[in-house]
Scaffold this motif. Structure first.
Motif, PDB file in Angstrom:
ATOM      1  N   ARG A 231     -43.126 -32.445 -95.836  1.00 21.66           N
ATOM      2  CA  ARG A 231     -43.967 -32.599 -97.034  1.00 21.66           C
ATOM      3  C   ARG A 231     -45.283 -33.268 -96.685  1.00 21.66           C
ATOM      4  N   GLU A 339     -50.064 -33.408-105.813  1.00 19.84           N
ATOM      5  CA  GLU A 339     -48.960 -32.612-105.297  1.00 19.84           C
ATOM      6  C   GLU A 339     -49.472 -31.224-104.990  1.00 19.84           C
TER       7      GLU A 339
ATOM      8  N   HIS B  17     -45.377 -37.287-107.620  1.00 19.39           N
ATOM      9  CA  HIS B  17     -44.632 -38.335-106.923  1.00 19.39           C
ATOM     10  C   HIS B  17     -43.672 -37.777-105.880  1.00 19.39           C
ATOM     11  N   GLY B  18     -43.471 -36.478-105.886  1.00 21.04           N
ATOM     12  CA  GLY B  18     -42.584 -35.875-104.895  1.00 21.04           C
ATOM     13  C   GLY B  18     -43.333 -35.062-103.855  1.00 21.04           C
ATOM     14  N   MET B  24     -46.638 -40.272-103.890  1.00 26.23           N
ATOM     15  CA  MET B  24     -45.275 -40.498-103.425  1.00 26.23           C
ATOM     16  C   MET B  24     -45.184 -41.825-102.687  1.00 26.23           C
ATOM     17  N   ARG B  25     -46.175 -42.087-101.853  1.00 25.10           N
ATOM     18  CA  ARG B  25     -46.133 -43.338-101.103  1.00 25.10           C
ATOM     19  C   ARG B  25     -46.199 -44.538-102.051  1.00 25.10           C
ATOM     20  N   ILE B  28     -42.787 -44.909-103.679  1.00 22.69           N
ATOM     21  CA  ILE B  28     -41.787 -45.410-102.726  1.00 22.69           C
ATOM     22  C   ILE B  28     -42.028 -46.882-102.437  1.00 22.69           C
ATOM     23  N   THR B 138     -36.858 -39.876-101.580  1.00 22.56           N
ATOM     24  CA  THR B 138     -37.004 -39.506-102.987  1.00 22.56           C
ATOM     25  C   THR B 138     -37.497 -38.076-103.081  1.00 22.56           C
ATOM     26  N   LYS B 139     -36.933 -37.347-104.031  1.00 21.42           N
ATOM     27  CA  LYS B 139     -37.434 -36.015-104.365  1.00 21.42           C
ATOM     28  C   LYS B 139     -37.618 -35.976-105.874  1.00 21.42           C
ATOM     29  N   VAL B 140     -38.629 -35.234-106.321  1.00 24.86           N
ATOM     30  CA  VAL B 140     -38.866 -35.080-107.751  1.00 24.86           C
ATOM     31  C   VAL B 140     -38.723 -33.600-108.106  1.00 24.86           C
TER      32      VAL B 140
END
Lengths: 345, 345
Positions: A231, A339, B17-18, B24-25, B28, B138-140
């Motif tokens: 990712r 994203e 966020h995923g 995302m960072r 997390i 984490t995955k969204v």
């Protein structure tokens, strides 16, 4: 067992398969343990490996959930990606992968045949990588409470005494090498979703990199760090390493290995291949005097046939990544904001 | 970090966020690593424990996904249950739990504040159990593709040399002991769902059993096997052990420890408390001459205050579990068929 497997062929998962009773046991035995763990066993796996008991050895432990959509795509499926992803997380840290766990969250109504295909592809990848899937779990949720199946794999590996790969060890002068073309996984998923009417037959690069990493560490014992570029793609890896090591990294646009189909897709859609996800591509940082040895070792293996140097670590602002473009200019390669593609892995 | 934490209070998780980038960072760092792993680290945890390097020691490895609905309930939440569940899976196999991984699948729109509560309760339980959460993911997924949050924990523990708990070692004459009242978790979840208009304030029994198991093994070194009675309840545990060991088990209805509220709920709804899930209740099988020592050790701890003998292993048909009823009769306690309560854990 064979009779039951036959019976299950046209079946779909029901909530009863998650209830802890006979139906659950049948599902687990018919689909999962028949592939992963042939013998009856305790709920927990009990294991030992001589390498773990060597003085100075360390245990590596990692986990990832996989929610990729669609669950089957050209070049792989959610099971293959789950095994490769966890094997690669262990491998890029310098660990030899030993054992995997696999936990499944299954939506009611999912075809048992799909689960069986996923499980078989997990077994196949695990065999290739030389790891065993030793423990697992299944949960079932109602329709609309998950999307077909989510897989979470955790992995345990062993880091040999003295081995210490980490981004903090990267130094000015080091060379950044990738093992193959960039962005195939992201492009394959995008095409597989079909909403772009893209006809390109791009396969995901999904593959285990454990053997490749062992070869690199053997050929280039001074290797500093490695990262699999999932990712956020290669750009995110470079940014993270530059920041952690407090250095700048300079890459060359002309050096980036790209399949023409991926390049074309990126041009049409306005995507940057540096941010596309990969599932079998790593960036390895080696001291300059070991770069040739590392390249040769990688190119000798199918996973590294197209290995190439993409850039160098330079003196400069900590965390800064720049790319020298085709036309001789330079641009900053920032960390991904927002994203790009949801549910890419 | 504190500023960001404040800023996130009213926020909800988005697909960004995923995505592998900055958002995302931030999530997390703001929610997860600030609680679990205070320092920057590689993606993989690198660990060692002296006990693992003792000759004859074995590593225990286990995993479970948690999908409990609702995610917060009297006596716990999905985070607490995830930590306790994995600690208990390790503990009942005779392992001392060492390290946990935690992987989150988060539905778009989930409140960040909820995630923070879940994470804090994981940290709290981990501290109590003496384990560290050392790696995570984490995955969204989009709205309607999951139900708020699913948590998958894996655990690594160490089994001391010579320790070998397994159902196959259970013998005729052994005594079956439980550490406390049955069915509280199942009853609490049922009440929390609200569709039964039950007013009972029953708390889940959700708790870690690592320290209790260590005490049992110390007091009753001949202990044969232990099982935590989660999905499928005590009935499923007894059936599995009877089958694996090739013995019969006889339990006494009058000996079953039940809270009156749970008993009442079961009577109203026609549920059998033997099949209700528990999340802090185990069944331990010990040789008859060590039963008193095991009981005393358990009763000396808060997790075992209501420990009691519920039955015995007898000569008879392999896999047969019977219960002597209140009225002096006997009935077969079969394995659960179908599903009693979906998404109980």
């Amino acid at each position: 067992m064979n009779m039951m497997t036959g019976k299950m062929r046209d079946e779909r998962v029901t909530l009863a398969h998650g209830g802890g009773g006979k139906a659950m046991r049948d599902l687990i035995e018919g689909v999962f343990t028949s592939a992963f763990v042939p013998d009856a066993m305790e709920d927990q796996a009990r294991l030992m490996d001589a390498a773990l008991q060597e003085p100075g050895a360390r245990l590596a432990f990692t986990t990832d959930s996989f929610v990729v959509d669609p669950v089957e795509f050209p070049g792989g499926d959610i099971g293959k990606i789950a095994v490769c992803g966890t094997v690669n997380d262990l491998a890029v840290g310098g660990a030899r992968p030993l054992w995997l766990s696999a936990a499944f969250i299954i939506e009611e109504g999912t075809e048992v045949a799909l689960l069986k295909r996923i499980v078989m592809s997990m077994k196949q990848e695990a065999d290739k990588a030389g790891v065993r899937i030793v423990t697992g779990d299944t949960k079932v949720v109602g329709r609309g409470m998950a999307d077909k199946v989510f897989v979470t794999t955790s992995g345990v590996g062993v880091i040999a005494p003295g081995c210490d790969l980490s981004a903090g060890r990267v130094r000015v002068g080091d060379v950044a090498i990738v093992n193959g073309v960039l962005g195939d996984h992201g492009a394959a998923i995008l095409a597989a979703r079909g909403d772009m009417a893209l006809s390109a037959e791009i396969q995901s690069d999904c593959q285990g990199l454990g053997h490749l990493m062992q070869a690199v560490m053997h050929a280039a014992p001074g290797v500093r760090a490695a990262r699999d570029a999932t990712r956020g793609g290669v750009a995110s890896v470079l940014n993270e390493v530059a920041e952690t090591a407090g250095v700048s990294i300079e890459i060359e646009e002309t050096a980036l290995p790209l399949r023409s189909e991926v390049k074309g897709m990126c041009e049409i859609l306005g995507l940057d291949p540096l941010y596309l996800a990969n599932e079998g591509t790593l960036v390895v940082f080696v001291p300059e005097d070991e770069a040739d040895a590392a390249l040769a070792a990688m190119r000798a293996m199918p996973e590294g046939r197209e290995a190439t140097v993409i850039g160098r670590v330079v003196d400069g602002m900590a965390g800064r990544v720049t790319m020298r473009t085709l036309f001789g200019g330079a641009r900053i390669v920032d960390m991904l904001v927002g994203e790009q593609l949801p549910r890419i892995c």
